[in-house]
Design an enzyme around this catalytic site. Structure first.
Site, short mmCIF file in Angstrom:
data_model
loop_
_atom_site.label_atom_id
_atom_site.label_comp_id
_atom_site.label_asym_id
_atom_site.label_seq_id
_atom_site.Cartn_x
_atom_site.Cartn_y
_atom_site.Cartn_z
N ARG A 92 0.67 8.99 13.54
CA ARG A 92 1.43 8.25 12.53
C ARG A 92 1.80 9.05 11.29
O ARG A 92 1.37 10.16 11.10
CB ARG A 92 0.66 7.01 12.12
CG ARG A 92 -0.73 7.24 11.52
CD ARG A 92 -1.36 5.88 11.21
NE ARG A 92 -2.73 5.97 10.71
CZ ARG A 92 -3.80 5.95 11.49
NH1 ARG A 92 -3.68 5.85 12.80
NH2 ARG A 92 -5.02 6.01 10.96
N SER A 116 3.88 3.71 7.83
CA SER A 116 4.35 4.66 6.83
C SER A 116 5.31 5.71 7.38
O SER A 116 5.24 6.07 8.55
CB SER A 116 3.16 5.36 6.17
OG SER A 116 2.43 4.44 5.41
N TRP A 173 -8.96 1.90 -0.47
CA TRP A 173 -9.18 0.93 0.61
C TRP A 173 -10.46 0.12 0.44
O TRP A 173 -10.45 -1.11 0.63
CB TRP A 173 -9.16 1.64 1.96
CG TRP A 173 -7.78 1.93 2.45
CD1 TRP A 173 -7.18 3.14 2.60
CD2 TRP A 173 -6.79 0.97 2.86
NE1 TRP A 173 -5.90 3.01 3.05
CE2 TRP A 173 -5.63 1.68 3.23
CE3 TRP A 173 -6.78 -0.43 2.93
CZ2 TRP A 173 -4.47 1.05 3.67
CZ3 TRP A 173 -5.62 -1.06 3.38
CH2 TRP A 173 -4.49 -0.33 3.74
N ASN A 216 0.84 -1.19 0.00
CA ASN A 216 0.00 0.00 0.00
C ASN A 216 0.88 1.24 0.00
O ASN A 216 1.66 1.42 -0.94
CB ASN A 216 -1.08 -0.03 1.08
CG ASN A 216 -0.63 -0.24 2.50
OD1 ASN A 216 -0.27 -1.35 2.89
ND2 ASN A 216 -0.67 0.81 3.32
N ASP A 217 0.80 2.12 0.97
CA ASP A 217 1.37 3.47 0.88
C ASP A 217 2.82 3.51 0.39
O ASP A 217 3.67 2.74 0.85
CB ASP A 217 1.36 4.14 2.25
CG ASP A 217 0.00 4.17 2.90
OD1 ASP A 217 -0.97 3.70 2.29
OD2 ASP A 217 -0.10 4.66 4.03
#
Length: 499
Positions: free
Chosen positions: A170, A99, A313, A38-39
């Protein structure tokens, strides 16, 4: 010293790589070596190359304990695979290495700053999950191997201003300012369920300990622009400061903002002395279906370049049957600011991969029409549509054969562009279509369409708007046609891209 858990991930990755042929991957979009991604993380320039890391679960095509995968490139289009750099194994990140970002230090080392998510108890919560806290951590390395900082975490829940959650804290984005200080923006959920972006500063990157004062809060969602703001990015481009965030739980606003996960950019002014950001405007960063968690960097020649996860998502639980990996990134995009908007264009290096030019200028379109030389699945094509009263609808059909097709349509009366991948081969009841408000510029709508084997990225009116979607259409479906209700006039410049 490579840990046992990291070594295991590296060996598994190498073993799986040989099982995925180049034909099963995009030609120029980043994918993980195997498993799930993902990211984008740590997008940076180090030791003469571009580096890109990514959230990575190598062991399945589903989200799992987050590792960091790694690639490098000379031009941001042809990427070299490098070994996994981090695995979740310490007390502060045993739930996942989440991340973060990266930069080159003056001593020649490459610094990674990331969110460690660690368990803080063994009594399950009401939802059955064990409680975790999120802290900010560092690792340093040489472009291949990285070691986690011995004094991790460097920012903990004790460094969060009052009213902030230790559970949702985060996605640090770190950079160095002209004043010699290192700065980082970090997302934090507040006690009322909203979000704010915190600003930290330190003279030493491995001691990011700004005691966040009132000036340390750049902006906040205030129950109006979604809830938790993920993956913040903050930079100046063409004299304008930009804060990019990926809100969760957005409410829709006409055709401007869509519901759920989204990406928005807030433009305004920023006082580097007081660290105060004054918001002036908010816009969507991409109006398509598959775009999230973008991250940018500045190239050695001064360009601001951004890359994002080319996925959504809500769609991510529906992995196509037989897929050997899941997730890919957008093409890196150059960012500028003009006329109140961020302007996005594919990095100019893509022009080095252009094949022969095919042109059709001032062509009148009515019934469905195929044009000589206009077909393919890996291409860079610009279509200019003259907007007149002579047609009520114009459509481009892409990635098509007798079974499959995807559409880009324009309604001149409503000034609405629609993308539709309902017949693209993605056989799940998920989002397949989206409307975008698009006004003509000087009587035209210009669409630069960048296609790879499994995606379409549309740069509207010279990149003042964009729309991105993933396709899972068989590669044999490579027809492109044009049609209008009435009579429309178009001009086309099209290049095949050769990698």
């Amino acid at each position: 010293m490579i840990s046992e858990k990291l070594q295991k991930a590296r060996e598994f990755e190498q073993e799986q790589l040989s099982k995925i042929s180049p034909e099963e991957r995009p030609s120029f979009h980043v994918t993980g070596s195997t498993g799930w991604i993902n990211d984008p993380n740590g997008f940076s320039y180090y030791n003469g190359e571009y580096h890109l890391f990514y959230q990575y679960h190598p062991y399945s095509n589903e989200w799992g304990p987050m590792h960091w995968g790694h690639l490098s490139s000379k031009d941001m289009l042809a990427w070299k695979r490098l070994p996994v750099v981090m695995a979740p194994e310490e007390s502060y990140d045993n739930f996942g290495c989440f991340s973060g970002s990266a930069l080159e230090l003056s001593d020649g080392r490459h610094l990674l700053m990331y969110t460690g998510v660690g368990y803080v108890g063994d009594t399950p919560m009401a939802n059955g999950e064990l409680p975790t806290h999120q802290t900010q951590c560092m690792a340093v390395g040489d472009g291949v191997n990285y070691e986690k900082y011995e004094n991790n975490p460097v920012i903990t829940g004790d460094d969060i201003p009052e009213g902030g959650s230790k559970v949702d804290f985060r996605d640090p984005k770190i950079w160095k300012e002209d004043d010699g200080y290192f700065y980082a923006v970090i997302s934090n959920m507040t006690d009322d369920g909203n979000s704010r972006i915190l600003l930290y500063r330190s003279p030493e990157p491995l001691m990011m300990l700004l005691r966040s004062l009132r000036s340390g809060v750049l902006d906040h969602s205030d129950a109006k622009l979604g809830k938790m703001w993920e993956c913040p990015d903050f930079y100046e481009v063409d004299g304008k400061h930009v804060l990019v965030v990926s809100p969760m739980a957005m409410l829709p606003e006409g055709l401007k903002f869509h519901v759920g996960h989204s990406v928005i950019y807030l433009t305004g002014t920023y006082d580097k002395e007081t660290h105060k950001f004054v918001r002036e405007d908010v816009q969507p960063l991409d109006s398509g279906i598959d775009f999230y968690a973008p991250q940018s960097m500045q190239t050695p020649d001064g360009r601001r370049v951004m890359i994002a996860w080319m996925q959504a998502w809500p769609n991510s639980k529906f992995v196509p049957d037989g897929a050997k990996y899941f997730g890919q990134m957008t093409v890196p995009r150059e960012i500028n600011y003009r006329n109140g908007r961020l302007i996005q264009q594919p990095v100019r290096e893509i022009e080095n991969y252009r094949g022969e030019l095919v042109q059709h200028h001032n062509v009148e379109i009515s019934e469905e029409t195929a044009l000589d030389g206009i077909k393919g699945r890996v291409l860079d094509m610009t279509v200019k549509l003259k907007v007149t009263d002579d047609f009520s609808k114009f459509a481009i059909k892409l990635a098509a054969d007798d079974t499959y097709s995807s559409y880009i349509t324009y309604d001149p009366a409503k000034e609405v562009l629609n993308i539709d991948r309902s017949r693209s081969g993605y056989l799940y009841d998920i989002l397949h279509t989206r409307d975008i408000q698009v006004k003509p510029v000087d009587g035209e709508v210009t669409l630069r369409i960048l296609m790879d084997k499994f995606s379409v990225e549309i740069f509207i009116n010279d990149g003042s708007q964009t729309a991105t979607m993933v396709l899972f259409t068989p590669q044999e479906a490579d027809q492109i046609t044009f049609a209008a209700e009435g009579k429309a006039e178009i001009s086309i410049d099209k290049y095949n891209l050769v990698f």
